[in-house]
Design a protein around this motif. Structure first.
Motif, PDB file in Angstrom:
ATOM      1  N   PRO A 154     -56.851 -58.944  85.918  1.00 40.17           N
ATOM      2  CA  PRO A 154     -56.205 -58.637  87.198  1.00 40.17           C
ATOM      3  C   PRO A 154     -57.223 -58.700  88.338  1.00 40.17           C
ATOM      4  N   ASN A 155     -56.745 -59.020  89.534  1.00 36.09           N
ATOM      5  CA  ASN A 155     -57.624 -58.824  90.688  1.00 36.09           C
ATOM      6  C   ASN A 155     -57.608 -57.348  91.057  1.00 36.09           C
ATOM      7  N   LEU A 156     -58.432 -56.968  92.010  1.00 38.23           N
ATOM      8  CA  LEU A 156     -58.587 -55.541  92.314  1.00 38.23           C
ATOM      9  C   LEU A 156     -57.286 -54.904  92.752  1.00 38.23           C
ATOM     10  N   ARG A 157     -56.563 -55.562  93.625  1.00 38.87           N
ATOM     11  CA  ARG A 157     -55.299 -54.985  94.104  1.00 38.87           C
ATOM     12  C   ARG A 157     -54.312 -54.809  92.961  1.00 38.87           C
ATOM     13  N   GLU A 158     -54.229 -55.808  92.084  1.00 41.01           N
ATOM     14  CA  GLU A 158     -53.328 -55.705  90.937  1.00 41.01           C
ATOM     15  C   GLU A 158     -53.760 -54.582  89.992  1.00 41.01           C
ATOM     16  N   ALA A 159     -55.065 -54.490  89.736  1.00 46.10           N
ATOM     17  CA  ALA A 159     -55.565 -53.465  88.813  1.00 46.10           C
ATOM     18  C   ALA A 159     -55.224 -52.066  89.321  1.00 46.10           C
ATOM     19  N   LEU A 160     -55.420 -51.826  90.600  1.00 46.35           N
ATOM     20  CA  LEU A 160     -55.121 -50.511  91.170  1.00 46.35           C
ATOM     21  C   LEU A 160     -53.631 -50.206  91.050  1.00 46.35           C
ATOM     22  N   ARG A 161     -52.816 -51.213  91.284  1.00 48.87           N
ATOM     23  CA  ARG A 161     -51.362 -51.013  91.203  1.00 48.87           C
ATOM     24  C   ARG A 161     -50.934 -50.751  89.758  1.00 48.87           C
ATOM     25  N   PHE A 162     -51.432 -51.565  88.823  1.00 43.47           N
ATOM     26  CA  PHE A 162     -51.047 -51.378  87.423  1.00 43.47           C
ATOM     27  C   PHE A 162     -51.475 -50.002  86.903  1.00 43.47           C
ATOM     28  N   ALA A 163     -52.657 -49.547  87.320  1.00 45.40           N
ATOM     29  CA  ALA A 163     -53.213 -48.296  86.785  1.00 45.40           C
ATOM     30  C   ALA A 163     -52.755 -47.068  87.554  1.00 45.40           C
ATOM     31  N   GLY A 164     -52.159 -47.269  88.735  1.00 44.31           N
ATOM     32  CA  GLY A 164     -51.783 -46.126  89.561  1.00 44.31           C
ATOM     33  C   GLY A 164     -52.991 -45.412  90.136  1.00 44.31           C
ATOM     34  N   VAL A 165     -54.054 -46.158  90.420  1.00 43.48           N
ATOM     35  CA  VAL A 165     -55.298 -45.583  90.942  1.00 43.48           C
ATOM     36  C   VAL A 165     -55.384 -45.862  92.439  1.00 43.48           C
TER      37      VAL A 165
END
Length: 455
Positions: A180-191
């Motif tokens: 994932p890119n950073l924006r996707e990773a934050l969204r997927f993880a709820g961070v």
């Protein structure tokens, strides 16, 4: 190498031209379209990148039967396409570019489609791959239960790289890496948050959630963060690149990662390779270069060579002055740093022409260099005053100078023109050879001798 790409495809269209006037009926630029360029998008672009590098590309996807699907099939020529029916219009994304700058994009056929079916041929095409890239663009191919079961079964024996999408399916367990890119990773993880700390926190959550061998969060010009079970996160810096359009960099990263893992590299080493490859891709012009005959940057191309020539090209394009200097730079010391800083002040970029290990041995004997060429290059590029390094194998730098044709060639110390054969070469295209002050009591030879004494 046979690499299978499975996922959603679309058609990208660029309409480009000049924009020298405003419309008389609205305050908008009028673009005089002089070029229409089409290319496969989504998983199709990933397959095209693989094919452009000389690997066997197999694309597993679904396609419609409309006019846009016919155009897309034409753009996929040369790629082994195994496609089932999509049951939906072909998505088309059209960008209007004025003097190279995108001014608007309009999408057609991008409404959520019905869940596509998976054919026996699509499942069979996954067998025998050296690596598999799951390129999810949120249109349902990777949500198919049969396809997911087959990918999960293959993940134990074949490197599977999963490039996720916010509207797509969850990665199957056991894949080698999810990217994932950073924006996707934050969204997927709820961070919440931004930057490296947030990327690390998100990767930790996603490792447990997805059950993958690694989570690699791409962070644009900040590089990538690699997280694997039981290990501290590793941050991989990205080479410096001036790129106006980052489109395609994530796809290029996934391709290089797949190649590296298929060749047996560890995930962190493959991620380093992928980070460099994505930067090279952007440095060459990104998607524009992919269709211009240059192709994507080869993985084997040395970073020093590409960076130096690209820095020279970009500097000249803006009317800047190219400065170059050369040497062995074994045991980098304060004298070197001062000379390089002085050289950089003479122009708009500084290229260091660096003697290779074999060249240094020929000049200074079998016990030199003390520091190998890759490390010497890395130390030099870490200096703020150095824009790029270019290795050369000859004993003298005339050949590499001729390649670069700098405006200014710099030497440290007192020289007469007849002592420097490169001075005549420089003058052949109107360049200048100059010296900057030599710093006394700074010597690699003396440092080497001192190190030998202390053992």
């Amino acid at each position: 190498m046979r690499i299978v790409v499975v996922g959603d495809v679309l058609l990208d269209t660029d309409l480009s031209g000049g924009a020298g006037r405003l419309s008389p009926d609205a305050p908008v630029p009028v673009v005089e379209v002089d070029a229409v360029r089409r290319r496969p998008g989504g998983a199709g672009l990933v397959a095209r990148m693989i094919q452009s590098e000389g690997h066997e590309a197999v694309l597993v996807t679904v396609l419609g039967d409309d006019d846009a699907a016919g155009l897309l099939r034409a753009e996929l020529d040369g790629i082994d396409v195994v496609a089932g029916p999509s049951g939906a219009p072909t998505p088309v994304k059209t960008r209007i570019r004025a003097s190279g700058q995108a001014v608007v994009r309009f999408d057609e056929g991008c409404a959520p489609p019905p869940a596509p079916e998976c054919t026996d041929g699509m499942l069979a095409a996954l067998t025998g791959a050296d690596a598999i890239i799951a390129a999810d663009y949120g249109r349902g191919v990777l949500a198919n239960a049969e396809l997911r079961a087959r990918l999960a079964a293959l993940a134990g024996s074949t490197p599977v790289i999963w490039d996720p999408h916010p509207l797509g399916a969850r990665p199957v367990p056991g894949v080698a890496a999810v990217t994932p890119n950073l924006r996707e990773a934050l969204r997927f993880a709820g961070v919440q948050g931004s930057g490296t700390s947030a990327a690390a926190a998100a990767a930790e959550v996603l490792l447990e959630t997805w059950g993958s061998g690694a989570v690699i969060v791409t962070m644009g010009d900040h590089g990538a963060l690699v997280a694997a079970p039981g290990l501290l996160p590793q941050v991989i810096p990205a080479p410096r690149v001036d790129a106006a359009d980052p489109c395609g960099a994530g796809d290029r990263f996934a391709v290089a990662l797949a190649v590296g893992l298929a060749e047996g590299a560890a995930v962190d080493a493959a991620a380093r390779q992928a980070t460099e490859a994505a930067a090279f891709f952007l440095g060459l012009g990104g998607l524009a270069a992919l269709g211009s005959g240059q192709g994507a940057a080869p993985l084997q191309l040395p970073v020093e060579g590409l960076d130096a020539l690209e820095v020279v090209r970009r500097t000249r394009a803006t009317g800047g002055t190219v400065v170059a200097t050369g040497g062995c730079f074994d045991l980098l010391h304060a004298g070197h740093a001062r000379t390089l800083a002085a050289a950089r002040q003479l122009g708009d970029c500084l290229i260091v022409c660096l003697n290779s290990d074999d060249s240094v041995r020929g000049l200074k004997g079998e016990h030199r260099p003390i520091i190998k060429q890759d490390d010497r290059a890395e130390l030099l590029t870490a200096l703020e005053c150095v824009d790029a390094v270019l290795l050369f194998a000859e004993s003298t730098p005339e050949s590499v100078i001729a390649r670069l044709q700098p405006d200014i060639w710099v030497k440290g110390g007192d020289y007469a023109a007849q002592d420097l054969p490169e001075a005549a070469l420089m003058s052949s295209w109107g360049g200048r050879t100059v010296t900057v002050p030599y710093i006394p009591a700074r010597s690699t030879t003396k440092l080497a001798a001192a190190l030998a004494r202390v053992g």
